[in-house]
Design a protein around this motif. Structure first.
Motif, PDB file in Angstrom:
ATOM      1  N   ASP A 261       0.422  -1.242  -0.277  1.00 58.32           N
ATOM      2  CA  ASP A 261      -0.003  -0.043   0.102  1.00 58.32           C
ATOM      3  C   ASP A 261       0.532   1.286  -0.083  1.00 58.32           C
ATOM      4  N   THR A 262       2.390   0.622  -0.104  1.00 55.62           N
ATOM      5  CA  THR A 262       3.252   2.236  -0.019  1.00 55.62           C
ATOM      6  C   THR A 262       3.098   3.097  -1.240  1.00 55.62           C
ATOM      7  N   ALA A 263       3.006   4.332  -0.933  1.00 56.23           N
ATOM      8  CA  ALA A 263       2.831   5.341  -1.907  1.00 56.23           C
ATOM      9  C   ALA A 263       2.276   6.328  -1.658  1.00 56.23           C
ATOM     10  N   VAL A 264       2.338   7.238  -2.437  1.00 55.72           N
ATOM     11  CA  VAL A 264       1.915   8.735  -2.910  1.00 55.72           C
ATOM     12  C   VAL A 264       0.608   8.695  -2.831  1.00 55.72           C
ATOM     13  N   TYR A 265      -0.626   9.450  -1.788  1.00 57.98           N
ATOM     14  CA  TYR A 265      -1.913   9.301  -2.137  1.00 57.98           C
ATOM     15  C   TYR A 265      -2.296  10.887  -2.901  1.00 57.98           C
ATOM     16  N   TYR A 266      -2.909  10.463  -3.667  1.00 60.41           N
ATOM     17  CA  TYR A 266      -4.042  11.901  -4.101  1.00 60.41           C
ATOM     18  C   TYR A 266      -5.673  12.257  -4.048  1.00 60.41           C
ATOM     19  N   CYS A 267      -6.158  13.125  -3.878  1.00 53.98           N
ATOM     20  CA  CYS A 267      -7.638  12.941  -4.138  1.00 53.98           C
ATOM     21  C   CYS A 267      -8.167  13.679  -5.138  1.00 53.98           C
ATOM     22  N   LYS A 268      -8.817  13.161  -5.774  1.00 57.08           N
ATOM     23  CA  LYS A 268      -9.352  14.320  -7.113  1.00 57.08           C
ATOM     24  C   LYS A 268     -10.864  14.265  -6.747  1.00 57.08           C
ATOM     25  N   ALA A 269     -11.466  15.330  -6.661  1.00 63.69           N
ATOM     26  CA  ALA A 269     -12.670  15.893  -6.264  1.00 63.69           C
ATOM     27  C   ALA A 269     -13.368  16.942  -8.430  1.00 63.69           C
ATOM     28  N   GLU A 270     -14.264  16.075  -8.141  1.00 62.85           N
ATOM     29  CA  GLU A 270     -15.174  16.530  -9.485  1.00 62.85           C
ATOM     30  C   GLU A 270     -16.163  18.070  -9.476  1.00 62.85           C
ATOM     31  N   VAL A 271     -15.532  19.037  -9.230  1.00 61.76           N
ATOM     32  CA  VAL A 271     -16.348  20.243  -8.929  1.00 61.76           C
ATOM     33  C   VAL A 271     -16.660  21.214 -10.282  1.00 61.76           C
ATOM     34  N   VAL A 272     -17.973  21.635  -9.908  1.00 66.03           N
ATOM     35  CA  VAL A 272     -19.128  22.577 -10.457  1.00 66.03           C
ATOM     36  C   VAL A 272     -18.896  24.068  -9.921  1.00 66.03           C
ATOM     37  N   THR A 273     -17.929  25.060 -10.810  1.00 62.18           N
ATOM     38  CA  THR A 273     -17.389  25.969  -9.681  1.00 62.18           C
ATOM     39  C   THR A 273     -18.820  27.145  -9.987  1.00 62.18           C
ATOM     40  N   ILE A 274     -18.468  27.755  -9.543  1.00 58.86           N
ATOM     41  CA  ILE A 274     -19.688  29.220  -9.564  1.00 58.86           C
ATOM     42  C   ILE A 274     -19.795  29.697 -10.734  1.00 58.86           C
ATOM     43  N   ASN A 275     -19.109  29.625 -11.494  1.00 55.90           N
ATOM     44  CA  ASN A 275     -19.523  29.728 -13.156  1.00 55.90           C
ATOM     45  C   ASN A 275     -19.891  28.522 -13.503  1.00 55.90           C
ATOM     46  N   TYR A 276     -20.060  27.497 -12.956  1.00 51.59           N
ATOM     47  CA  TYR A 276     -20.964  26.583 -13.877  1.00 51.59           C
ATOM     48  C   TYR A 276     -19.977  26.163 -14.478  1.00 51.59           C
ATOM     49  N   ASP A 277     -18.715  25.524 -14.474  1.00 49.23           N
ATOM     50  CA  ASP A 277     -18.201  25.336 -14.626  1.00 49.23           C
ATOM     51  C   ASP A 277     -17.436  24.199 -14.155  1.00 49.23           C
ATOM     52  N   ASN A 278     -17.333  22.868 -14.751  1.00 50.82           N
ATOM     53  CA  ASN A 278     -16.897  21.707 -14.352  1.00 50.82           C
ATOM     54  C   ASN A 278     -15.536  20.865 -14.714  1.00 50.82           C
ATOM     55  N   TYR A 279     -14.993  21.019 -13.627  1.00 53.99           N
ATOM     56  CA  TYR A 279     -13.358  20.675 -13.974  1.00 53.99           C
ATOM     57  C   TYR A 279     -12.725  19.505 -12.920  1.00 53.99           C
ATOM     58  N   ASN A 280     -12.049  18.799 -12.924  1.00 56.24           N
ATOM     59  CA  ASN A 280     -11.224  17.808 -11.840  1.00 56.24           C
ATOM     60  C   ASN A 280     -10.547  18.960 -11.775  1.00 56.24           C
ATOM     61  N   PHE A 281     -10.121  18.154  -9.729  1.00 57.83           N
ATOM     62  CA  PHE A 281      -8.460  19.700  -9.795  1.00 57.83           C
ATOM     63  C   PHE A 281      -8.048  18.110  -8.489  1.00 57.83           C
ATOM     64  N   TRP A 282      -7.498  18.075  -8.879  1.00 58.40           N
ATOM     65  CA  TRP A 282      -6.508  17.139  -7.947  1.00 58.40           C
ATOM     66  C   TRP A 282      -5.701  17.826  -6.081  1.00 58.40           C
ATOM     67  N   GLY A 283      -5.434  17.283  -5.268  1.00 59.43           N
ATOM     68  CA  GLY A 283      -4.669  17.315  -4.486  1.00 59.43           C
ATOM     69  C   GLY A 283      -3.049  17.300  -4.840  1.00 59.43           C
ATOM     70  N   GLN A 284      -2.227  17.810  -3.776  1.00 58.02           N
ATOM     71  CA  GLN A 284      -0.705  17.340  -3.503  1.00 58.02           C
ATOM     72  C   GLN A 284       0.462  16.679  -3.509  1.00 58.02           C
ATOM     73  N   GLY A 285      -0.691  15.132  -2.983  1.00 59.17           N
ATOM     74  CA  GLY A 285      -0.661  14.148  -2.812  1.00 59.17           C
ATOM     75  C   GLY A 285       0.370  14.120  -0.959  1.00 59.17           C
ATOM     76  N   THR A 286       0.495  12.728  -0.657  1.00 61.06           N
ATOM     77  CA  THR A 286       0.371  12.324   0.805  1.00 61.06           C
ATOM     78  C   THR A 286       1.286  11.951   0.584  1.00 61.06           C
ATOM     79  N   GLN A 287       2.151  11.076   0.878  1.00 59.76           N
ATOM     80  CA  GLN A 287       2.758  10.048   1.294  1.00 59.76           C
ATOM     81  C   GLN A 287       2.846   8.761   2.354  1.00 59.76           C
ATOM     82  N   VAL A 288       2.654   7.805   2.069  1.00 59.98           N
ATOM     83  CA  VAL A 288       1.330   5.898   3.176  1.00 59.98           C
ATOM     84  C   VAL A 288       2.818   6.190   2.887  1.00 59.98           C
ATOM     85  N   THR A 289       3.796   5.387   3.845  1.00 58.24           N
ATOM     86  CA  THR A 289       4.559   4.417   3.636  1.00 58.24           C
ATOM     87  C   THR A 289       4.285   3.373   4.753  1.00 58.24           C
ATOM     88  N   VAL A 290       4.140   1.848   5.048  1.00 59.75           N
ATOM     89  CA  VAL A 290       4.091   0.966   5.449  1.00 59.75           C
ATOM     90  C   VAL A 290       5.141   0.212   5.672  1.00 59.75           C
TER      91      VAL A 290
END
Length: 120
Positions: free
Chosen positions: A89-118
């Motif tokens: 399971d050791t890896a960099v973990y990233y979150c992704k969110a499909e966001v509808v902005t206040i302008n009603y545009d739809n984008y995928n945004f990514w987090g910066q990543g967080t390291q998990v080491t087992v």
């Protein structure tokens, strides 16, 4: 502008647990799917778990029964509870969110990543 800030990674022994968080902020109208991905050294990024706006969950076979994804829509935050961790399971973990902005545009945004080491 939309930002994703992840937290909760770290070093843990095999069999241990970690809980990742990803908070989404900025010019948000709504958030659809929220996902967790991971990328191990020398490997492609892979989907670990996803949760729809309605709470429907999907998991990669490798983590079924060990990981649990959840979200708090009031806080625009997604979580990944990881139990019975394995060295693979050791890896960099990233979150992704499909966001509808206040302008009603739809984008995928990514987090910066967080390291998990087992460790074994």
């Amino acid at each position: 502008q939309v930002q994703l800030v992840e937290s909760g990674g770290g070093l843990v022994q095999a069999g241990g647990s970690l809980r990742l968080s990803c908070a989404v902020s900025g010019d948000i109208f709504s958030i659809n799917a929220m996902d967790w991905y991971r990328q191990a050294p020398g490997k492609q990024r892979e989907l670990v778990a996803s949760i729809s706006s309605g709470g429907r969950r999907n998991y990669a076979d490798a983590v079924k029964g060990r990981f649990s994804i959840s979200r708090d829509n009031a806080k625009n935050t997604v979580y990944l509870q990881m139990n019975s961790l394995k060295p693979e399971d050791t890896a960099v973990y990233y979150c992704k969110a499909e966001v509808v902005t206040i302008n009603y545009d739809n984008y995928n945004f990514w987090g910066q990543g967080t390291q998990v080491t087992v460790s074994s």
